[in-house]
Design a protein around this motif. Sequence first.
Motif, PDB file in Angstrom:
ATOM      1  N   PRO A 126      -3.551  20.945  -3.429  1.00 45.06           N
ATOM      2  CA  PRO A 126      -3.062  20.158  -2.274  1.00 45.06           C
ATOM      3  C   PRO A 126      -4.178  19.445  -1.521  1.00 45.06           C
ATOM      4  O   PRO A 126      -3.911  18.450  -0.833  1.00 45.06           O
ATOM      5  N   ALA A 127      -5.408  19.926  -1.658  1.00 48.54           N
ATOM      6  CA  ALA A 127      -6.526  19.278  -0.967  1.00 48.54           C
ATOM      7  C   ALA A 127      -6.781  17.868  -1.507  1.00 48.54           C
ATOM      8  O   ALA A 127      -7.430  17.060  -0.844  1.00 48.54           O
ATOM      9  N   PHE A 128      -6.254  17.586  -2.702  1.00 49.33           N
ATOM     10  CA  PHE A 128      -6.459  16.253  -3.282  1.00 49.33           C
ATOM     11  C   PHE A 128      -5.465  15.228  -2.748  1.00 49.33           C
ATOM     12  O   PHE A 128      -5.652  14.023  -2.920  1.00 49.33           O
ATOM     13  N   GLU A 129      -4.412  15.691  -2.103  1.00 43.85           N
ATOM     14  CA  GLU A 129      -3.322  14.792  -1.740  1.00 43.85           C
ATOM     15  C   GLU A 129      -3.735  13.736  -0.720  1.00 43.85           C
ATOM     16  O   GLU A 129      -3.492  12.531  -0.923  1.00 43.85           O
ATOM     17  N   ALA A 130      -4.360  14.143   0.376  1.00 43.41           N
ATOM     18  CA  ALA A 130      -4.735  13.182   1.423  1.00 43.41           C
ATOM     19  C   ALA A 130      -5.711  12.128   0.908  1.00 43.41           C
ATOM     20  O   ALA A 130      -5.516  10.928   1.168  1.00 43.41           O
ATOM     21  N   PRO A 131      -6.769  12.505   0.166  1.00 47.89           N
ATOM     22  CA  PRO A 131      -7.663  11.474  -0.365  1.00 47.89           C
ATOM     23  C   PRO A 131      -6.960  10.500  -1.304  1.00 47.89           C
ATOM     24  O   PRO A 131      -7.235   9.297  -1.282  1.00 47.89           O
ATOM     25  N   ILE A 132      -6.038  11.018  -2.113  1.00 51.36           N
ATOM     26  CA  ILE A 132      -5.324  10.165  -3.054  1.00 51.36           C
ATOM     27  C   ILE A 132      -4.409   9.186  -2.315  1.00 51.36           C
ATOM     28  O   ILE A 132      -4.303   8.008  -2.677  1.00 51.36           O
ATOM     29  N   VAL A 133      -3.751   9.649  -1.258  1.00 51.12           N
ATOM     30  CA  VAL A 133      -2.887   8.766  -0.467  1.00 51.12           C
ATOM     31  C   VAL A 133      -3.716   7.665   0.187  1.00 51.12           C
ATOM     32  O   VAL A 133      -3.333   6.481   0.178  1.00 51.12           O
ATOM     33  N   GLU A 134      -4.848   8.031   0.758  1.00 51.50           N
ATOM     34  CA  GLU A 134      -5.718   7.030   1.385  1.00 51.50           C
ATOM     35  C   GLU A 134      -6.198   6.021   0.353  1.00 51.50           C
ATOM     36  O   GLU A 134      -6.223   4.807   0.615  1.00 51.50           O
ATOM     37  N   PHE A 135      -6.575   6.498  -0.809  1.00 52.35           N
ATOM     38  CA  PHE A 135      -7.001   5.604  -1.893  1.00 52.35           C
ATOM     39  C   PHE A 135      -5.886   4.615  -2.223  1.00 52.35           C
ATOM     40  O   PHE A 135      -6.112   3.403  -2.304  1.00 52.35           O
ATOM     41  N   GLY A 136      -4.669   5.118  -2.425  1.00 54.74           N
ATOM     42  CA  GLY A 136      -3.562   4.260  -2.824  1.00 54.74           C
ATOM     43  C   GLY A 136      -3.254   3.185  -1.815  1.00 54.74           C
ATOM     44  O   GLY A 136      -3.018   2.018  -2.170  1.00 54.74           O
ATOM     45  N   GLU A 137      -3.248   3.549  -0.538  1.00 59.00           N
ATOM     46  CA  GLU A 137      -2.914   2.564   0.483  1.00 59.00           C
ATOM     47  C   GLU A 137      -4.002   1.497   0.592  1.00 59.00           C
ATOM     48  O   GLU A 137      -3.702   0.303   0.687  1.00 59.00           O
ATOM     49  N   LYS A 138      -5.247   1.907   0.545  1.00 60.04           N
ATOM     50  CA  LYS A 138      -6.338   0.937   0.672  1.00 60.04           C
ATOM     51  C   LYS A 138      -6.419   0.015  -0.540  1.00 60.04           C
ATOM     52  O   LYS A 138      -6.665  -1.192  -0.406  1.00 60.04           O
ATOM     53  N   ILE A 139      -6.185   0.558  -1.718  1.00 65.13           N
ATOM     54  CA  ILE A 139      -6.266  -0.293  -2.903  1.00 65.13           C
ATOM     55  C   ILE A 139      -5.075  -1.243  -2.947  1.00 65.13           C
ATOM     56  O   ILE A 139      -5.164  -2.353  -3.482  1.00 65.13           O
ATOM     57  N   GLY A 140      -3.951  -0.835  -2.349  1.00 61.37           N
ATOM     58  CA  GLY A 140      -2.806  -1.735  -2.248  1.00 61.37           C
ATOM     59  C   GLY A 140      -3.114  -2.946  -1.383  1.00 61.37           C
ATOM     60  O   GLY A 140      -2.737  -4.080  -1.714  1.00 61.37           O
ATOM     61  N   VAL A 141      -3.808  -2.731  -0.270  1.00 63.39           N
ATOM     62  CA  VAL A 141      -4.214  -3.849   0.589  1.00 63.39           C
ATOM     63  C   VAL A 141      -5.182  -4.754  -0.155  1.00 63.39           C
ATOM     64  O   VAL A 141      -5.054  -5.990  -0.132  1.00 63.39           O
ATOM     65  N   ALA A 142      -6.161  -4.155  -0.840  1.00 59.30           N
ATOM     66  CA  ALA A 142      -7.127  -4.945  -1.614  1.00 59.30           C
ATOM     67  C   ALA A 142      -6.415  -5.793  -2.659  1.00 59.30           C
ATOM     68  O   ALA A 142      -6.755  -6.968  -2.866  1.00 59.30           O
ATOM     69  N   PHE A 143      -5.426  -5.212  -3.312  1.00 58.59           N
ATOM     70  CA  PHE A 143      -4.667  -5.910  -4.353  1.00 58.59           C
ATOM     71  C   PHE A 143      -4.022  -7.178  -3.797  1.00 58.59           C
ATOM     72  O   PHE A 143      -4.101  -8.259  -4.389  1.00 58.59           O
ATOM     73  N   GLN A 144      -3.386  -7.061  -2.646  1.00 59.67           N
ATOM     74  CA  GLN A 144      -2.695  -8.205  -2.064  1.00 59.67           C
ATOM     75  C   GLN A 144      -3.663  -9.259  -1.536  1.00 59.67           C
ATOM     76  O   GLN A 144      -3.382 -10.452  -1.597  1.00 59.67           O
ATOM     77  N   GLY A 157       0.798  -1.221   0.000  1.00 60.63           N
ATOM     78  CA  GLY A 157       0.000   0.000   0.000  1.00 60.63           C
ATOM     79  C   GLY A 157       0.828   1.267   0.000  1.00 60.63           C
ATOM     80  O   GLY A 157       0.489   2.246  -0.678  1.00 60.63           O
ATOM     81  N   SER A 158       1.956   1.259   0.726  1.00 57.43           N
ATOM     82  CA  SER A 158       2.742   2.490   0.847  1.00 57.43           C
ATOM     83  C   SER A 158       3.301   2.944  -0.490  1.00 57.43           C
ATOM     84  O   SER A 158       3.313   4.144  -0.798  1.00 57.43           O
ATOM     85  N   LEU A 159       3.764   2.024  -1.325  1.00 54.23           N
ATOM     86  CA  LEU A 159       4.362   2.410  -2.605  1.00 54.23           C
ATOM     87  C   LEU A 159       3.295   2.813  -3.619  1.00 54.23           C
ATOM     88  O   LEU A 159       3.492   3.743  -4.404  1.00 54.23           O
ATOM     89  N   ILE A 160       2.158   2.123  -3.602  1.00 57.99           N
ATOM     90  CA  ILE A 160       1.061   2.522  -4.485  1.00 57.99           C
ATOM     91  C   ILE A 160       0.554   3.898  -4.079  1.00 57.99           C
ATOM     92  O   ILE A 160       0.266   4.753  -4.931  1.00 57.99           O
ATOM     93  N   ALA A 161       0.462   4.142  -2.777  1.00 53.99           N
ATOM     94  CA  ALA A 161       0.046   5.462  -2.291  1.00 53.99           C
ATOM     95  C   ALA A 161       1.040   6.531  -2.719  1.00 53.99           C
ATOM     96  O   ALA A 161       0.655   7.632  -3.147  1.00 53.99           O
ATOM     97  N   ALA A 162       2.345   6.226  -2.624  1.00 52.43           N
ATOM     98  CA  ALA A 162       3.363   7.191  -3.026  1.00 52.43           C
ATOM     99  C   ALA A 162       3.291   7.485  -4.518  1.00 52.43           C
ATOM    100  O   ALA A 162       3.515   8.628  -4.949  1.00 52.43           O
ATOM    101  N   ALA A 163       2.970   6.464  -5.305  1.00 50.64           N
ATOM    102  CA  ALA A 163       2.839   6.659  -6.751  1.00 50.64           C
ATOM    103  C   ALA A 163       1.696   7.621  -7.056  1.00 50.64           C
ATOM    104  O   ALA A 163       1.853   8.574  -7.845  1.00 50.64           O
ATOM    105  N   ALA A 164       0.551   7.388  -6.434  1.00 56.05           N
ATOM    106  CA  ALA A 164      -0.594   8.260  -6.667  1.00 56.05           C
ATOM    107  C   ALA A 164      -0.342   9.661  -6.118  1.00 56.05           C
ATOM    108  O   ALA A 164      -0.696  10.671  -6.750  1.00 56.05           O
TER     109      ALA A 164
END
Length: 375
Positions: free
Chosen positions: A216-234, A198-205
Motif C-alpha cells: 500500500p505504500a506504493f499507492e500514493a506515489p503511483i497516483v501522483e505519478f499518474g496525475e502529473k504525467i496526465g497533465v504533461a501528456f495534454q 490526469g485523474s483517469l491515468i492516475a486511476a489506471a496506475a
Amino acid sequence: MKPSHPVARRGSALAANLGLSERVFASAADKAMARAIDAGIERVEAGLVREVQFADSIADVSTRYLLEAGGKRVRPMLTLLTAQLGAGATDDVITAAEAIEITHLGSLYHDDVMDDSDRRRGVPAAHAVWGNSVAILTGDLLFARASQLMASLGERAIRMQADTFERLVLGQLHETVGPTDGDDPIEHYIQVLADKTGSLIAAAAQSGVVFSGADPAFEAPIVEFGEKIGVAFQLIDDVIDLSPQPEETGKVPGTDLRAGVVTLPLLRLAEMAKSDEASADLLARIERDVITVNVTAADLGDPLDTNTLASRIVPSRATVDAIVAELREHEATRATLAEAHRWAAEAVEALAPLPEGSVKKALTRFAETVVERHS
C-alpha cells in the motif's frame, strides 16, 4: 470459443507504447515484464470485446464503434505495469484494466460531442454517424458497463470509479464554463487537465497497485505519478497541435487554435501580450484571422445577419498558416513545452519511494516517451 467480434487491437509489441523497447529493456527481468504486459493486454482486449457487447442491436453497434477503431491502450497497460509491483496480472487486475479503458472510451463519445470533433481514431466521430443524442447515450452505456465491472471488485473499486468519474465530469464542466472572475486562467486550465486526463491515468496506475495486492505504500506515489504525467501528456498535445507535420499528427497545423479551443500556448501568449507589443500583435491577429476564420452563417445567429457575413474579410489559407507557424515559434509555445517537461520530471520524482527495478525504470521511460512524442 472465439469471440463473436474480432479483437480490436492485437500485436506483438504493444508494450512499446510505454517506451519498453528491447534496446532500453535488455535484461531478462525487463523482457519478462514486457512479455507479461503483452500477455495481459491480450486478455484485456478479449475482455473489452466481450464487455461492450449488448443485446440491443443499436447499442451493440454504437458501443463497439470506437473500440474497433483501435487505440494505444495506454491506460490498461499502465494498470498491468504497476501490477508488477504485486502479484501481476491477476483476474482482478484484468477486470480493473478493462473498466478503466471502457471508462476512457465512454469519455471519448462525450468529448467529441462537447468539442464538435469531426473525427476520432481515423474514423468519423460517433455523433457524426448517429447524432449527438445517440453518441451521448452510448457514452452513458459504457460508463454503466465500466461501473458494473468495478462493482464486481468490491466497495473500494466502486469508490475509486465514482471519485474518478466525478473528476472527469467536473473537468469537462470547468472547461466548458471557463475561469470565473478572480481565477487565474492558467491555473484553471491546468486543473482542467488534471481532472479530465490526469485523474483517469492516475486511476489506471492506482488500480494495478490495489488489485495486485502490492505494498500500500506504493499507492500514493503511483497516483501522483499518474496525475502529473496526465497533465504533461495534454500539454504536449497543445504543442503537437501546432506541428508543421500533419503526416505525423494526422491534423492540420493549429486545428485546436482554428476552432477556438483554449490551449496553454494561447494562454501564455495572452499573458505575455500584457507587457509585450509583439505578443499583443500576434494575439490580435490570431483572434481576428485564425479563431474567427471558421465562422459560418449559422454562427451569426437567427435571423441571419447577412451584412455581417458579407462584410467579414476571410483571410487566405496562407495567412492563417503563417500565423500558426508564428505561434509555434513563439516563446509562449516554448514555455508550454518546458512546462510539459517540468510536469513529467515531477512525475518521475514522485516514484522515489518505489523499489529500483524494471517497473520503476519502465514508468520513468514512459514519462520520457510522453514528452518526446510527436503525434
